[in-house]
Write a protein that holds these residues in place. Structure first.
Motif, PDB file in Angstrom:
ATOM      1  N   PHE A   1       0.840  -1.191   0.000  1.00 39.22           N
ATOM      2  CA  PHE A   1       0.000   0.000   0.000  1.00 39.22           C
ATOM      3  C   PHE A   1       0.879   1.246   0.000  1.00 39.22           C
ATOM      4  CE2 PHE A   1      -2.974   3.006   2.214  1.00 39.22           C
ATOM      5  CZ  PHE A   1      -3.929   3.032   1.211  1.00 39.22           C
ATOM      6  N   SER A   2       0.673   2.126  -0.956  1.00 40.67           N
ATOM      7  CA  SER A   2       1.543   3.289  -1.136  1.00 40.67           C
ATOM      8  C   SER A   2       0.767   4.595  -1.054  1.00 40.67           C
ATOM      9  CB  SER A   2       2.250   3.206  -2.494  1.00 40.67           C
ATOM     10  OG  SER A   2       1.290   3.262  -3.541  1.00 40.67           O
ATOM     11  N   LEU A   3       1.512   5.691  -1.047  1.00 33.18           N
ATOM     12  CA  LEU A   3       0.906   7.022  -1.023  1.00 33.18           C
ATOM     13  C   LEU A   3       0.048   7.235  -2.265  1.00 33.18           C
ATOM     14  CD1 LEU A   3       0.724   9.897   0.235  1.00 33.18           C
ATOM     15  CD2 LEU A   3       2.771  10.476  -1.079  1.00 33.18           C
ATOM     16  N   GLU A   4       0.540   6.757  -3.417  1.00 32.33           N
ATOM     17  CA  GLU A   4      -0.204   6.902  -4.671  1.00 32.33           C
ATOM     18  C   GLU A   4      -1.552   6.189  -4.590  1.00 32.33           C
ATOM     19  OE1 GLU A   4       4.083   7.482  -5.582  1.00 32.33           O
ATOM     20  OE2 GLU A   4       2.919   6.040  -4.409  1.00 32.33           O
ATOM     21  N   GLU A   5      -1.543   4.966  -4.059  1.00 30.50           N
ATOM     22  CA  GLU A   5      -2.780   4.195  -3.943  1.00 30.50           C
ATOM     23  C   GLU A   5      -3.743   4.832  -2.953  1.00 30.50           C
ATOM     24  OE1 GLU A   5      -1.440   0.318  -2.925  1.00 30.50           O
ATOM     25  OE2 GLU A   5      -0.896  -0.219  -4.976  1.00 30.50           O
ATOM     26  N   ALA A   6      -3.193   5.375  -1.865  1.00 28.62           N
ATOM     27  CA  ALA A   6      -4.027   6.035  -0.863  1.00 28.62           C
ATOM     28  C   ALA A   6      -4.702   7.266  -1.448  1.00 28.62           C
ATOM     29  CB  ALA A   6      -3.176   6.425   0.341  1.00 28.62           C
ATOM     30  N   ALA A   7      -3.936   8.068  -2.177  1.00 26.82           N
ATOM     31  CA  ALA A   7      -4.489   9.276  -2.785  1.00 26.82           C
ATOM     32  C   ALA A   7      -5.594   8.928  -3.784  1.00 26.82           C
ATOM     33  CB  ALA A   7      -3.371  10.057  -3.481  1.00 26.82           C
ATOM     34  N   LYS A   8      -5.366   7.866  -4.532  1.00 30.02           N
ATOM     35  CA  LYS A   8      -6.365   7.431  -5.507  1.00 30.02           C
ATOM     36  C   LYS A   8      -7.636   6.941  -4.823  1.00 30.02           C
ATOM     37  CE  LYS A   8      -6.855   4.365  -9.510  1.00 30.02           C
ATOM     38  NZ  LYS A   8      -6.193   3.331 -10.337  1.00 30.02           N
ATOM     39  N   GLU A   9      -7.458   6.164  -3.759  1.00 29.74           N
ATOM     40  CA  GLU A   9      -8.596   5.614  -3.022  1.00 29.74           C
ATOM     41  C   GLU A   9      -9.399   6.714  -2.332  1.00 29.74           C
ATOM     42  OE1 GLU A   9     -11.234   2.852  -1.548  1.00 29.74           O
ATOM     43  OE2 GLU A   9      -9.541   2.375  -2.866  1.00 29.74           O
ATOM     44  N   LEU A  10      -8.708   7.697  -1.773  1.00 28.25           N
ATOM     45  CA  LEU A  10      -9.376   8.771  -1.037  1.00 28.25           C
ATOM     46  C   LEU A  10      -9.829   9.912  -1.931  1.00 28.25           C
ATOM     47  CD1 LEU A  10      -6.989   9.018   2.065  1.00 28.25           C
ATOM     48  CD2 LEU A  10      -9.012   7.588   1.764  1.00 28.25           C
ATOM     49  N   LYS A  11      -9.441   9.807  -3.237  1.00 36.00           N
ATOM     50  CA  LYS A  11      -9.798  10.857  -4.203  1.00 36.00           C
ATOM     51  C   LYS A  11      -9.240  12.210  -3.756  1.00 36.00           C
ATOM     52  CE  LYS A  11     -13.996   8.626  -5.948  1.00 36.00           C
ATOM     53  NZ  LYS A  11     -13.746   7.333  -5.289  1.00 36.00           N
ATOM     54  N   VAL A  12      -7.949  12.191  -3.417  1.00 37.57           N
ATOM     55  CA  VAL A  12      -7.242  13.391  -2.978  1.00 37.57           C
ATOM     56  C   VAL A  12      -5.953  13.487  -3.781  1.00 37.57           C
ATOM     57  CG1 VAL A  12      -6.078  14.525  -1.043  1.00 37.57           C
ATOM     58  CG2 VAL A  12      -8.171  13.233  -0.643  1.00 37.57           C
ATOM     59  N   ALA A  13      -5.545  14.701  -4.106  1.00 35.10           N
ATOM     60  CA  ALA A  13      -4.282  14.877  -4.823  1.00 35.10           C
ATOM     61  C   ALA A  13      -3.132  14.344  -3.970  1.00 35.10           C
ATOM     62  CB  ALA A  13      -4.062  16.351  -5.153  1.00 35.10           C
TER      63      ALA A  13
ATOM     64  N   SER B   1      -0.989  -8.388   9.745  1.00 37.13           N
ATOM     65  CA  SER B   1      -1.108  -6.964  10.073  1.00 37.13           C
ATOM     66  C   SER B   1      -0.688  -6.072   8.913  1.00 37.13           C
ATOM     67  CB  SER B   1      -0.245  -6.637  11.300  1.00 37.13           C
ATOM     68  OG  SER B   1      -0.611  -7.438  12.394  1.00 37.13           O
ATOM     69  N   GLY B   2      -0.192  -6.691   7.836  1.00 43.06           N
ATOM     70  CA  GLY B   2       0.164  -5.915   6.649  1.00 43.06           C
ATOM     71  C   GLY B   2       1.651  -5.780   6.398  1.00 43.06           C
ATOM     72  N   PHE B   3       2.488  -6.359   7.268  1.00 39.05           N
ATOM     73  CA  PHE B   3       3.932  -6.282   7.055  1.00 39.05           C
ATOM     74  C   PHE B   3       4.377  -7.386   6.103  1.00 39.05           C
ATOM     75  CE2 PHE B   3       3.370  -4.058  11.059  1.00 39.05           C
ATOM     76  CZ  PHE B   3       4.229  -2.976  10.926  1.00 39.05           C
ATOM     77  N   ASN B   4       5.463  -7.118   5.386  1.00 36.52           N
ATOM     78  CA  ASN B   4       5.922  -8.111   4.408  1.00 36.52           C
ATOM     79  C   ASN B   4       7.064  -8.985   4.907  1.00 36.52           C
ATOM     80  OD1 ASN B   4       8.000  -6.257   4.346  1.00 36.52           O
ATOM     81  ND2 ASN B   4       7.510  -5.488   2.299  1.00 36.52           N
ATOM     82  N   SER B   5       7.473  -8.796   6.175  1.00 36.89           N
ATOM     83  CA  SER B   5       8.504  -9.674   6.740  1.00 36.89           C
ATOM     84  C   SER B   5       8.417  -9.654   8.258  1.00 36.89           C
ATOM     85  CB  SER B   5       9.901  -9.247   6.291  1.00 36.89           C
ATOM     86  OG  SER B   5      10.308  -8.069   6.945  1.00 36.89           O
ATOM     87  N   LYS B   6       8.923 -10.702   8.854  1.00 40.68           N
ATOM     88  CA  LYS B   6       8.931 -10.836  10.311  1.00 40.68           C
ATOM     89  C   LYS B   6       9.816  -9.771  10.955  1.00 40.68           C
ATOM     90  CE  LYS B   6      10.477 -14.069  13.898  1.00 40.68           C
ATOM     91  NZ  LYS B   6      11.031 -15.423  14.150  1.00 40.68           N
ATOM     92  N   SER B   7      10.998  -9.546  10.382  1.00 37.57           N
ATOM     93  CA  SER B   7      11.946  -8.589  10.958  1.00 37.57           C
ATOM     94  C   SER B   7      11.408  -7.157  10.922  1.00 37.57           C
ATOM     95  CB  SER B   7      13.286  -8.659  10.222  1.00 37.57           C
ATOM     96  OG  SER B   7      13.126  -8.354   8.850  1.00 37.57           O
ATOM     97  N   THR B   8      10.769  -6.796   9.802  1.00 37.81           N
ATOM     98  CA  THR B   8      10.195  -5.449   9.676  1.00 37.81           C
ATOM     99  C   THR B   8       9.101  -5.231  10.717  1.00 37.81           C
ATOM    100  OG1 THR B   8      10.610  -5.497   7.289  1.00 37.81           O
ATOM    101  CG2 THR B   8       9.099  -3.817   8.094  1.00 37.81           C
ATOM    102  N   PHE B   9       8.256  -6.241  10.889  1.00 39.06           N
ATOM    103  CA  PHE B   9       7.174  -6.159  11.878  1.00 39.06           C
ATOM    104  C   PHE B   9       7.728  -6.029  13.291  1.00 39.06           C
ATOM    105  CE2 PHE B   9       4.742  -8.843  14.919  1.00 39.06           C
ATOM    106  CZ  PHE B   9       3.738  -7.918  15.207  1.00 39.06           C
ATOM    107  N   PHE B  10       8.675  -6.884  13.624  1.00 40.66           N
ATOM    108  CA  PHE B  10       9.247  -6.897  14.971  1.00 40.66           C
ATOM    109  C   PHE B  10       9.895  -5.554  15.298  1.00 40.66           C
ATOM    110  CE2 PHE B  10      12.200  -7.896  18.355  1.00 40.66           C
ATOM    111  CZ  PHE B  10      11.504  -8.832  19.123  1.00 40.66           C
TER     112      PHE B  10
END
Length: 343
Positions: free
Chosen positions: A255-267, A314-323
């Motif tokens: 999930f990225s800033l671009e996708e969030a802006a598109k979903e929320l209909k915000v620049a 929870s949305g993390f792509n690795s154990k180390s990043t989450f921890f």
């Protein structure tokens, strides 16, 4: 000397000469009581000594053995100065330079006096030089520790700051020179010197762009000067952000800033400005907080979650990043948090 050899000598020696000049530049510009620039200056100095020895020995095999010994001895400090330079950027650690410099200087001086290269050339070639390159490699590996935050940004697709790019360039440059010298028996002895010249000029370009106020190369995100947001826009985005939580869009690891802006209909730039200026954090850190809140709820309601599955759910792509994120945000490990909630 043929014309081709003259060009080869020029380009291989050019790096060493400019390395000396840069070493002097950083030494003069080093701030009082701050060793960062001193370490960089000394790193360039010992690299330049090693390179200039290679250049002259390549074009003059009958070079004085004392000169060869000095050039090889300089290698013993390349790794330590790289390590100390990167470590000096860590605010929580003070680089103790004496234990990384004095012992090696003592040993190499002892060897130079009692086992001089001129009389023990075979010992130096067979054992001492190999030991020096192994020590250099070990420090390259140890130095990687201080690049972990930058590597983490790569994994999480975060934008790099100018200083991140600079430190990464210095590290990769020194590593490339080590690789060039260790593979020289299979290529050419002059490759190390030429690689230093090439890498040095790349780093100089980065330095120029880094200090340029006009260049946009490796610039950090623009501070939205003279672009204040009105109250209506603030309220609108505040309401819209809740959509990310309600729909749990953050569970998508990509999930990225671009996708969030598109979903929320915000620049995109408006959303970025809101998160940076109003919430006082980066978009990636905001999403991490949402994911940690989700993980905390799962820990409170589920007892059989493993850390790895909890991170993925929870949305993390690795154990180390989450921890790492969980510990940073809550101050506790997932297990410690679950234990504290069960009391």
């Amino acid at each position: 000397m043929t014309e081709s050899n003259q060009l080869l000598f020029f380009f291989s020696a050019l790096g060493a000469f400019n390395g000396f000049l840069l070493s002097l530049y950083f030494a003069i510009n080093a701030k009082k009581k701050i060793f960062t620039n001193y370490f960089l200056s000394l790193l360039l100095l010992v690299l330049s000594i090693r390179i200039i020895k290679s250049v002259f020995f390549y074009f003059n095999p009958h070079l004085s053995n004392i000169f060869i010994q000095v050039g090889l001895s300089a290698c013993v400090l390349i790794g330590p100065f790289l390590f100390l330079y990167l470590k000096s950027y860590r605010k929580d650690e003070k680089p103790n330079w004496t234990k990384h410099v004095i012992p090696y200087l003592t040993v190499i001086t002892f060897l130079g006096i009692f086992y001089p290269y001129v009389e023990h050339r075979e010992v130096w070639s067979r054992w001492i030089v190999k030991a020096i390159y192994c020590q250099w490699l070990l420090y390259i590996i140890f130095s990687l520790k201080y690049l972990q935050p930058i590597i983490q940004k790569f994994k999480e697709k975060e934008s790099l700051k100018k200083i991140d790019v600079w430190l990464l360039s210095v590290y990769l440059g020194v590593t490339s020179i080590w690789l060039a010298y260790t593979t020289a028996p299979y290529t050419s002895y002059i490759v190390g010197a030429l690689s230093f010249t090439f890498i040095l000029y790349l780093i100089v370009l980065l330095l120029i762009f880094r200090n340029s106020t006009e260049s946009t190369f490796f610039q950090e995100k623009e501070k939205y000067k003279n672009k204040e947001m009105d109250a209506e826009t603030l309220n609108l985005i505040d309401q819209k952000l809740s959509i990310i939580v309600k729909k749990e869009l953050f569970l998508n690891p990509n999930f990225s800033l671009e996708e969030a802006a598109k979903e929320l209909k915000v620049a995109k730039h408006i959303l970025s400005q809101y998160v940076n200026e109003i919430l006082g954090k980066s978009f990636s850190n905001l999403i991490k907080e949402y994911r940690i809140e989700k993980a905390k709820k799962l820990l409170e309601t589920e007892k059989n979650y493993t850390i790895e599955s909890l991170g993925y759910d929870s949305g993390f792509n690795s154990k180390s990043t989450f921890f790492t994120a969980f510990k940073k945000i809550t101050g506790l490990t997932p297990a410690e948090y679950q234990k504290s909630r069960s009391r």
